[in-house]
Design an enzyme around this catalytic site. Structure first.
Site, short mmCIF file in Angstrom:
data_model
loop_
_atom_site.label_atom_id
_atom_site.label_comp_id
_atom_site.label_asym_id
_atom_site.label_seq_id
_atom_site.Cartn_x
_atom_site.Cartn_y
_atom_site.Cartn_z
N HIS A 126 0.65 -0.88 0.20
CA HIS A 126 0.32 0.16 -0.34
C HIS A 126 0.94 1.20 0.14
CE1 HIS A 126 -3.68 -2.71 2.14
NE2 HIS A 126 -3.31 -2.57 0.74
N CYS A 137 1.50 18.22 -10.36
CA CYS A 137 2.64 18.49 -11.83
C CYS A 137 3.42 17.09 -11.59
CB CYS A 137 3.25 19.73 -10.94
SG CYS A 137 4.28 19.32 -9.79
#
Ligand code: APR
Length: 257
Positions: A126, A137
């Protein structure tokens, strides 16, 4: 169910015998192994999802619609999270790897404590919460830097593009697990000669498929958990207790076995 129930010595001894005989053992861990380090579990006693809605806090849809919800919860939990250290349970697993009984640890945890404890082969299914990434970005930052801004900026802004979808490098509900980690985890489960499950309710898939692969192969399955799990029926031995107490004892007895 707290673990004030004494762990039966017979179970510890049986688990230790199975661990001692293993040469390609794999440990599969969940939030319960870090509970004694002060990190809250999700579903056990005092679990996060008993207080918060997991969809709002930790689903990618919820996060995209309102990232402040996640960071509000993270701001609350940071004081405990940042000072968390490996406990004897993490260290016992690293020692069992060192002793040649385990080939590695597959974890659902994103706290990095197995690595801190010295585990060499670690599969983080995970992700890892110590880094944060901007979804707009791609810029990354250490989590500690973001947490430090939360008192004056909620949700935190990306320091590069100013965007407000700055997310920890962990898998949220609705997101795919890292494919390389999943493939390696399944390979380890297909090749292991022991599966040691520690501190997981085994309710979240596809991660919970990993120990089932080993169970379906009828390799010895040891479960250490302070409450029942759906896989107990398939277990060779169930140790009902705290990981930080049971694992060091299992490792000690395995060394003497
Ligand atoms: N020792 C052993 N077991 C413990 C301890 C302890 N000290 N403390 C708690 N437990 C048990 C709980 O009773 C529970 O059965 O550990 C289990 C933890 O289960 P969850 O809280 O469901 O955690 P986990 O199985 O890791 O959750 C899987 O769900 O929320 C998502 O992405 C998140 O990785 C997480 C995934």
């Amino acid at each position: 169910m707290s673990a004030d129930i004494p762990v039966s010595s017979a179970e510890l001894t049986r688990a230790a015998e199975l661990v001692a005989a293993a040469r390609r053992g794999v440990a599969f861990t969940g939030a319960g192994v870090s509970a004694e380090s002060g990190i809250r579990t999700f579903r056990g006693e005092g679990g996060l999802w008993r207080q918060y809605d997991p969809y709002k806090v930790a689903s990618i849809e919820g996060f995209r619609s309102d990232p402040a919800v996640y960071w509000g919860v993270a701001r609350e939990g940071w004081r405990m999270y940042r000072k968390a250290e490996p406990n004897p349970g993490h260290r016992a697993l690293a020692a069992l790897e060192e002793a040649g009984h385990l080939v590695g640890v597959i974890t659902q945890n994103t706290d990095g404590l197995h690595r801190d404890a010295g585990t060499r082969k670690l599969i983080e299914l995970h992700g890892n919460g110590r880094t944060v990434r901007c979804l707009d970005c791609g810029a990354t930052e250490p989590r500690a830097d973001i947490q430090a801004r939360l008192e004056r900026e909620l949700p935190p802004r990306c320091r590069v593009c100013g965007g407000m979808h700055v997310k920890p490098d962990v898998v949220f509900f609705g997101e795919a697990l890292p494919s390389a980690a999943m493939m390696e985890a399944f390979r380890m489960a297909r090749e292991c000669d022991l599966m040691l499950v520690v501190g997981s309710s085994l309710q979240v898939y596809p991660a919970a498929d990993v120990p089932e692969v080993a169970a379906d192969r009828n390799v010895p399955l040891v479960i250490v958990n302070d409450e029942p799990t759906p896989l107990d029926v398939a277990a060779t031995v169930v140790v009902r207790g705290r990981a930080g107490e049971a694992l060091p004892e299992i490792a000690r007895r395995a060394a003497g076995a």
